[in-house]
Design a protein around this motif. Sequence first.
Motif, PDB file in Angstrom:
ATOM      1  N   LEU A 104       9.404  -2.544 -17.494  1.00 23.36           N
ATOM      2  CA  LEU A 104       8.113  -2.402 -16.833  1.00 23.36           C
ATOM      3  C   LEU A 104       7.236  -1.397 -17.549  1.00 23.36           C
ATOM      4  O   LEU A 104       7.692  -0.323 -17.954  1.00 23.36           O
ATOM      5  N   THR A 105       5.974  -1.742 -17.694  1.00 25.43           N
ATOM      6  CA  THR A 105       5.023  -0.800 -18.271  1.00 25.43           C
ATOM      7  C   THR A 105       4.769   0.326 -17.269  1.00 25.43           C
ATOM      8  O   THR A 105       5.092   0.208 -16.091  1.00 25.43           O
ATOM      9  N   ALA A 106       4.173   1.386 -17.767  1.00 28.25           N
ATOM     10  CA  ALA A 106       3.869   2.528 -16.900  1.00 28.25           C
ATOM     11  C   ALA A 106       2.959   2.093 -15.764  1.00 28.25           C
ATOM     12  O   ALA A 106       3.131   2.505 -14.609  1.00 28.25           O
ATOM     13  N   VAL A 107       1.985   1.256 -16.095  1.00 25.56           N
ATOM     14  CA  VAL A 107       1.043   0.787 -15.067  1.00 25.56           C
ATOM     15  C   VAL A 107       1.785   0.072 -13.951  1.00 25.56           C
ATOM     16  O   VAL A 107       1.529   0.286 -12.758  1.00 25.56           O
ATOM     17  N   ARG A 108       2.744  -0.757 -14.328  1.00 27.98           N
ATOM     18  CA  ARG A 108       3.459  -1.535 -13.318  1.00 27.98           C
ATOM     19  C   ARG A 108       4.403  -0.667 -12.498  1.00 27.98           C
ATOM     20  O   ARG A 108       4.551  -0.868 -11.290  1.00 27.98           O
ATOM     21  N   ARG A 109       5.035   0.264 -13.143  1.00 25.76           N
ATOM     22  CA  ARG A 109       5.887   1.197 -12.384  1.00 25.76           C
ATOM     23  C   ARG A 109       5.029   1.948 -11.373  1.00 25.76           C
ATOM     24  O   ARG A 109       5.424   2.146 -10.219  1.00 25.76           O
ATOM     25  N   GLU A 110       3.843   2.304 -11.821  1.00 29.72           N
ATOM     26  CA  GLU A 110       2.912   3.032 -10.943  1.00 29.72           C
ATOM     27  C   GLU A 110       2.524   2.167  -9.748  1.00 29.72           C
ATOM     28  O   GLU A 110       2.499   2.641  -8.601  1.00 29.72           O
ATOM     29  N   ARG A 111       2.237   0.898 -10.018  1.00 35.49           N
ATOM     30  CA  ARG A 111       1.875  -0.010  -8.934  1.00 35.49           C
ATOM     31  C   ARG A 111       2.964  -0.087  -7.886  1.00 35.49           C
ATOM     32  O   ARG A 111       2.705  -0.066  -6.689  1.00 35.49           O
ATOM     33  N   LEU A 112       4.193  -0.177  -8.356  1.00 34.67           N
ATOM     34  CA  LEU A 112       5.320  -0.286  -7.431  1.00 34.67           C
ATOM     35  C   LEU A 112       5.431   0.971  -6.574  1.00 34.67           C
ATOM     36  O   LEU A 112       5.557   0.901  -5.347  1.00 34.67           O
ATOM     37  N   GLU A 113       5.362   2.129  -7.234  1.00 36.80           N
ATOM     38  CA  GLU A 113       5.478   3.378  -6.477  1.00 36.80           C
ATOM     39  C   GLU A 113       4.322   3.534  -5.496  1.00 36.80           C
ATOM     40  O   GLU A 113       4.500   3.994  -4.367  1.00 36.80           O
ATOM     41  N   GLN A 114       3.154   3.128  -5.940  1.00 34.84           N
ATOM     42  CA  GLN A 114       1.965   3.206  -5.080  1.00 34.84           C
ATOM     43  C   GLN A 114       2.153   2.323  -3.845  1.00 34.84           C
ATOM     44  O   GLN A 114       1.927   2.758  -2.718  1.00 34.84           O
ATOM     45  N   ALA A 115       2.580   1.110  -4.076  1.00 34.70           N
ATOM     46  CA  ALA A 115       2.777   0.188  -2.955  1.00 34.70           C
ATOM     47  C   ALA A 115       3.815   0.739  -1.990  1.00 34.70           C
ATOM     48  O   ALA A 115       3.660   0.657  -0.764  1.00 34.70           O
ATOM     49  N   HIS A 116       4.861   1.317  -2.545  1.00 33.16           N
ATOM     50  CA  HIS A 116       5.905   1.885  -1.697  1.00 33.16           C
ATOM     51  C   HIS A 116       5.376   3.071  -0.903  1.00 33.16           C
ATOM     52  O   HIS A 116       5.639   3.213   0.292  1.00 33.16           O
ATOM     53  N   ALA A 117       4.605   3.929  -1.571  1.00 28.35           N
ATOM     54  CA  ALA A 117       4.053   5.108  -0.891  1.00 28.35           C
ATOM     55  C   ALA A 117       3.156   4.683   0.262  1.00 28.35           C
ATOM     56  O   ALA A 117       3.149   5.314   1.333  1.00 28.35           O
ATOM     57  N   GLU A 118       2.417   3.607   0.070  1.00 30.62           N
ATOM     58  CA  GLU A 118       1.510   3.164   1.127  1.00 30.62           C
ATOM     59  C   GLU A 118       2.269   2.668   2.353  1.00 30.62           C
ATOM     60  O   GLU A 118       1.802   2.833   3.479  1.00 30.62           O
ATOM     61  N   VAL A 119       3.403   2.047   2.131  1.00 31.91           N
ATOM     62  CA  VAL A 119       4.199   1.605   3.281  1.00 31.91           C
ATOM     63  C   VAL A 119       4.705   2.819   4.045  1.00 31.91           C
ATOM     64  O   VAL A 119       4.566   2.916   5.264  1.00 31.91           O
ATOM     65  N   ALA A 120       5.292   3.743   3.290  1.00 35.09           N
ATOM     66  CA  ALA A 120       5.862   4.926   3.942  1.00 35.09           C
ATOM     67  C   ALA A 120       4.769   5.754   4.608  1.00 35.09           C
ATOM     68  O   ALA A 120       4.997   6.397   5.635  1.00 35.09           O
ATOM     69  N   GLY A 121       3.569   5.733   4.006  1.00 32.36           N
ATOM     70  CA  GLY A 121       2.507   6.597   4.506  1.00 32.36           C
ATOM     71  C   GLY A 121       1.674   6.002   5.623  1.00 32.36           C
ATOM     72  O   GLY A 121       0.870   6.696   6.246  1.00 32.36           O
ATOM     73  N   ALA A 122       1.846   4.722   5.893  1.00 25.00           N
ATOM     74  CA  ALA A 122       1.013   4.080   6.920  1.00 25.00           C
ATOM     75  C   ALA A 122       1.311   4.676   8.289  1.00 25.00           C
ATOM     76  O   ALA A 122       2.462   4.837   8.670  1.00 25.00           O
ATOM     77  N   ASP A 123       0.243   5.013   9.002  1.00 26.57           N
ATOM     78  CA  ASP A 123       0.448   5.644  10.303  1.00 26.57           C
ATOM     79  C   ASP A 123       0.517   4.619  11.435  1.00 26.57           C
ATOM     80  O   ASP A 123       1.404   4.634  12.256  1.00 26.57           O
ATOM     81  N   LYS A 124      -0.452   3.723  11.468  1.00 24.73           N
ATOM     82  CA  LYS A 124      -0.477   2.739  12.552  1.00 24.73           C
ATOM     83  C   LYS A 124       0.437   1.555  12.236  1.00 24.73           C
ATOM     84  O   LYS A 124       0.665   1.230  11.076  1.00 24.73           O
ATOM     85  N   ALA A 125       0.888   0.915  13.287  1.00 19.56           N
ATOM     86  CA  ALA A 125       1.766  -0.244  13.113  1.00 19.56           C
ATOM     87  C   ALA A 125       1.066  -1.348  12.332  1.00 19.56           C
ATOM     88  O   ALA A 125       1.651  -1.991  11.458  1.00 19.56           O
ATOM     89  N   ALA A 126      -0.219  -1.555  12.628  1.00 18.84           N
ATOM     90  CA  ALA A 126      -0.954  -2.651  12.003  1.00 18.84           C
ATOM     91  C   ALA A 126      -1.080  -2.452  10.497  1.00 18.84           C
ATOM     92  O   ALA A 126      -0.834  -3.366   9.710  1.00 18.84           O
ATOM     93  N   SER A 127      -1.468  -1.249  10.084  1.00 23.19           N
ATOM     94  CA  SER A 127      -1.640  -1.038   8.651  1.00 23.19           C
ATOM     95  C   SER A 127      -0.277  -0.978   7.969  1.00 23.19           C
ATOM     96  O   SER A 127      -0.159  -1.301   6.790  1.00 23.19           O
ATOM     97  N   HIS A 128       0.725  -0.567   8.696  1.00 22.06           N
ATOM     98  CA  HIS A 128       2.072  -0.594   8.125  1.00 22.06           C
ATOM     99  C   HIS A 128       2.472  -2.021   7.793  1.00 22.06           C
ATOM    100  O   HIS A 128       3.066  -2.297   6.752  1.00 22.06           O
ATOM    101  N   ARG A 129       2.146  -2.946   8.693  1.00 21.78           N
ATOM    102  CA  ARG A 129       2.481  -4.348   8.484  1.00 21.78           C
ATOM    103  C   ARG A 129       1.848  -4.866   7.180  1.00 21.78           C
ATOM    104  O   ARG A 129       2.488  -5.512   6.368  1.00 21.78           O
ATOM    105  N   GLN A 130       0.574  -4.555   6.993  1.00 18.98           N
ATOM    106  CA  GLN A 130      -0.098  -5.025   5.778  1.00 18.98           C
ATOM    107  C   GLN A 130       0.484  -4.355   4.534  1.00 18.98           C
ATOM    108  O   GLN A 130       0.685  -5.011   3.510  1.00 18.98           O
TER     109      GLN A 130
END
Lengths: 244, 244
Positions: A133-159
């Motif tokens: 994986l390129t650095a950009v793609r590794r970053e995308r994955l970590e970003q996506a993961h952080a957003e799941v963990a960081g979502a506060d409301k149930a609805a935004s967590h789902r997305q």
Amino acid sequence: MTASRAQHLPEAVLRPVRGHHAFEACVEQLGTAIRLGVYPLGSTLPPERELALRLHVSRATLREAMAALREAGLVQTRRGRGGGTVVTLKPRTPSGRAAARVPQAKRADWLDALEYRRVVEPGAAALAAQLELTAVRRERLEQAHAEVAGADKAASHRQADSRFHLTIAALSESPRLIEAVTSVQGTLHEMLLAIPVLEPNIAHSDRQHATVVRAILAGSPDRARRAMEHHCDDTAALLRGLLG
Amino acid sequence: MTASRAQHLPEAVLRPVRGHHAFEACVEQLGTAIRLGVYPLGSTLPPERELALRLHVSRATLREAMAALREAGLVQTRRGRGGGTVVTLKPRTPSGRAAARVPQAKRADWLDALEYRRVVEPGAAALAAQLELTAVRRERLEQAHAEVAGADKAASHRQADSRFHLTIAALSESPRLIEAVTSVQGTLHEMLLAIPVLEPNIAHSDRQHATVVRAILAGSPDRARRAMEHHCDDTAALLRGLLG
DNA sequence: AGCCTAAGGTCTGAGTTCATACCAATTTAA
DNA sequence: TTAAATTGGTATGAACTCAGACCTTAGGCT
């Protein structure tokens, strides 16, 4: 040999040739993309001409689909340069609506989606882990993961969860797998809107996400696959339980 | 957060809403079924009205597709009671035609099909092994396997092989997986017609089939999956090599 | 023979979808 | 302020698809 062949294969193999009405298919696909958060609240869809091209559909047909989405309150449209169609749909909170009332055929389809998911999502994770994986793609994955963990409301967590799984599929770089995961996530989203999800499950789910991310970033296809399998198994067990 | 979202997902997720016109899709699907041996030489296709129903297509459209298949020499049609459409296509022998001359886009699609296959076929095998199979179904599997091992000519071996893999998919009882395997076998068949296959590989392949069958009949999902993975890996390595 | 039945063959009008122009609004930049 | 560019809005005729009814052919049965 030829004439004595068993007749079970044709029945299994032949399938409906397509969902008729190109315009319905557009509504379905764009609607799903919006609900899954591929296009989040406030983001702008590509121009009509571009979308029509991408979906292999005439602009006339695409516009009918857009009109339907506008009608349904998913988007708003402004004309002129700098205008366009923006998403206005606020992520829905999984409601406690009873899981009953689901027709038998849909229930069967949902159960099939869970089986299918257990095959394709772990497969995508393994493939992603196997690639460099390129650095950009590794970053995308970590970003996506952080957003799941960081979502506060149930609805935004789902997305955020949908986006996380779609991001892994995209990392696999396999068009067929991406399509498979997209479609299965659409069905999953539908199920989750009909079934209340409990808090502890979300925390559990996030721990499993973390394991998957570690395995992918470490380049361990087997670990990634197994971790995703566990994740799918747990989600599936929960949903199957609530479906009866 | 909403507006700052990365733009990689929409690009990966949105796909053409449907490949082509309904009639082309029918030709494609029926043609593939015939070439794969789902309908072997001499067998009769279902009546038009039934096929139209099954494919979710009007009879008029289905008939256009039939006309095209007739035109192409795949089938012949007789009217009246006891008539119908029978398959006249003799299984083609993989010709030694050069694997060059394949456009770049198609080559990429072929490589993707190999990745996809390594995910869905082992998944189907595992699922089949996990179910309690009725005697009829166990019989079907053994029958399909025997036909592969027993095929004398290369061409009929090719069809028997397709039927073997489709039979396993059908055993999984997952509509989504069956569709996935069907489509991937169609692509695989296309590849194999363009690439000469050597005898030793067929023997090797048959041994792997036997292993898969044993694992499924023994009810060992993990063994079945791994065995099928090996089989897919070996086939894929061979094809990738011959593709350059 | 004569009827019934299961198939393919044909016709028609309505609804969809397409491709391709051209129009209208609005922002950006000269 | 004016011109260009970008974007949605509208219109039209051709091609495709659909559903349903009806015709024709050919086997099987009484």
